[in-house]
Scaffold this active site. Structure first.
Site, short mmCIF file in Angstrom:
data_model
loop_
_atom_site.label_atom_id
_atom_site.label_comp_id
_atom_site.label_asym_id
_atom_site.label_seq_id
_atom_site.Cartn_x
_atom_site.Cartn_y
_atom_site.Cartn_z
N ASP A 162 0.78 -1.24 0.00
CA ASP A 162 0.00 0.00 0.00
C ASP A 162 0.82 1.29 0.00
OD1 ASP A 162 -1.76 -2.08 0.45
OD2 ASP A 162 -2.69 -1.21 2.22
N GLU A 392 2.49 -9.87 11.39
CA GLU A 392 2.26 -9.49 9.99
C GLU A 392 3.58 -9.14 9.31
OE1 GLU A 392 -0.33 -6.11 9.62
OE2 GLU A 392 -0.56 -6.33 7.45
#
Ligand code: DGY
Length: 425
Positions: A162, A392
């Protein structure tokens, strides 16, 4: 200690299973995400091959009539995530509401891994999936082909990376005027210092509004939308997907499909040339609207080997660049070169290490004979997970974990590669 970690990794995948599809992690990402799901299939394949195929099948169920597999599948509405199905207002002609963009086609290559684990078991599953796998790669080549055939993203979310600095310049040209008030949910789950900024988010939402107003006509969005950037990661992952799909098409006797893919792969060198920066000695993103190349070295560059690039001059220089990045990072592979002034050790794609990127980069390196670098990535991935758990992503400076916890793709990469239970890398 390691058998424990193997068990914990499998337990994470089971806990994130919502009945045939897997969420990346509870809370932060409560739906089925495209490339996460491909990697979840890789993880399930280590202990439940039937469930692994199911993961790809549920993802394929949401494919659009134009061939695109969307990046989020909304099977149920969860008010804890923004932007949800009502904001996207996409996927109306498909089986499920979804986002209106895609994601790098990791899942296609996972189909080959699953098939090769047990061809007899996998053959009927593969045969049923094949038309949608082919339609998806055809969609990329038709609706996302940029200069030289490099693959475009039309939204930073379409890259999966992103807030990578790869898009900073192109995103600055997107107007955020007219974006009304909204409430982010991601920063309620994790520290905002680990997430994209408000200015970036405003533009993400502006791009969703533009696509929605364009009726999610994916070809038009790439041609006319405010943001179109050729992404080295998507380009290389699609090249890999094409090679894997060609092998699968041959296995099923689908000669015409195999020929079509081979013709595209013949032109792959042009795509790589469009993304090569001599100044940086790396593949970089390229803004389709301005023709300008990005000025940063991201981990995406090192997916070239995974994509099958074998140009002795370019890949020779790329190796020099990789070695410099590895030397600058106590824990590899950072998503941004630590020598870059924008490097931010804990902010999402602006510095942290991602275990699944390490796995893909290392696969490519090992296939090209660069075993020492592949071994470094594997050892670092193992140490990061042993030290911080199934986060993550990880801070490359001190090895601490960041982002969401109990993450499906980190568990999958552990089971498939990083665990010492695997003899070879
Ligand atoms: C998010 O919500 O942050 C995702 O990355 C979008 O895909």
């Amino acid at each position: 200690m390691t058998p424990d970690l193997d068990e914990r990794a499998a337990a994470i995948l089971r806990a994130n299973d919502r009945g045939g599809y897997t969420v990346p992690t509870a809370g932060l990402y409560p739906y089925q995400w495209n490339w996460d799901s491909g990697l979840a299939a890789l993880g399930f394949a280590q202990f439940d091959l039937d469930r692994a195929w199911r993961e790809l099948e549920t993802l394929a169920e949401a494919a659009w009539p134009n061939g695109m597999w969307p990046h989020i599948v909304f099977r149920a509405d969860d008010p804890d995530y923004f932007p949800g199905p009502s904001v996207w207002d996409a996927g109306g002609e498909a089986a499920f509401p979804s986002s209106g963009v895609s994601q790098p086609p990791v899942a296609i290559s996972m189909a080959r891994l699953l098939y090769e684990r047990d061809p007899e078991f996998g053959r009927p599953r593969l045969a049923a999936l094949m038309p949608k796998l082919l339609a998806w790669r055809d969609w990329f080549r038709r609706d996302r082909a940029g200069h030289g055939g490099a693959i475009l993203i039309t939204h930073p979310w379409e890259s999966g990376r992103d807030n990578a600095p790869d898009w900073d310049a192109a995103l600055a040209n997107v107007s955020a005027e007219g974006v009304g008030p909204y409430t982010r949910r991601d920063t309620a789950h994790v520290d905002p210092a680990m997430r994209p900024t408000r200015a970036e988010y405003d533009r993400y939402i502006a791009l969703v509004s533009w696509g929605r107003a364009a009726g999610w006509d994916t070809g038009r969005i790439a041609r006319e939308g405010p943001f179109a950037v050729a992404d080295p990661a998507t380009t290389f992952i699609l090249m890999r997907a094409d090679r894997d799909l060609m092998a699968l098409a041959e296995a099923l006797g689908e000669a015409e499909a195999a020929r079509r893919i081979a013709a595209d792969l013949d032109r792959a060198g042009d795509a790589a040339a469009a993304l090569w920066s001599d100044a940086l000695g790396a593949y970089v993103a390229r803004d389709e609207r301005t023709g300008r190349q990005a000025d940063c070295i991201s981990s995406a560059a090192f997916l070239a080997w995974y994509g099958g690039m074998r140009d002795p001059n370019r890949e020779g220089r790329l190796m020099t660049t990789l070695r410099a990045v590895l030397q600058a990072a106590p824990r590899a592979l950072p998503s941004l070169d630590p020598r870059d002034p924008r490097f931010d050790a804990r902010r999402y794609w602006r510095g942290p290490v991602w275990a699944f990127i390490n796995w893909m980069v290392a696969r490519g390196l090992a296939e090209a004979g660069h075993h020492a670098e592949a071994a470094r990535l594997r050892a670092d991935t193992r140490a990061l997970i042993e030290g911080a758990g199934f986060c993550e992503y990880f801070d490359p400076t001190d090895g601490s974990g960041a982002g969401g916890r109990e993450f499906s793709w980190t568990a999958a990469v552990w089971l498939a590669w990083a665990s010492p239970a695997h003899e070879e890398g």
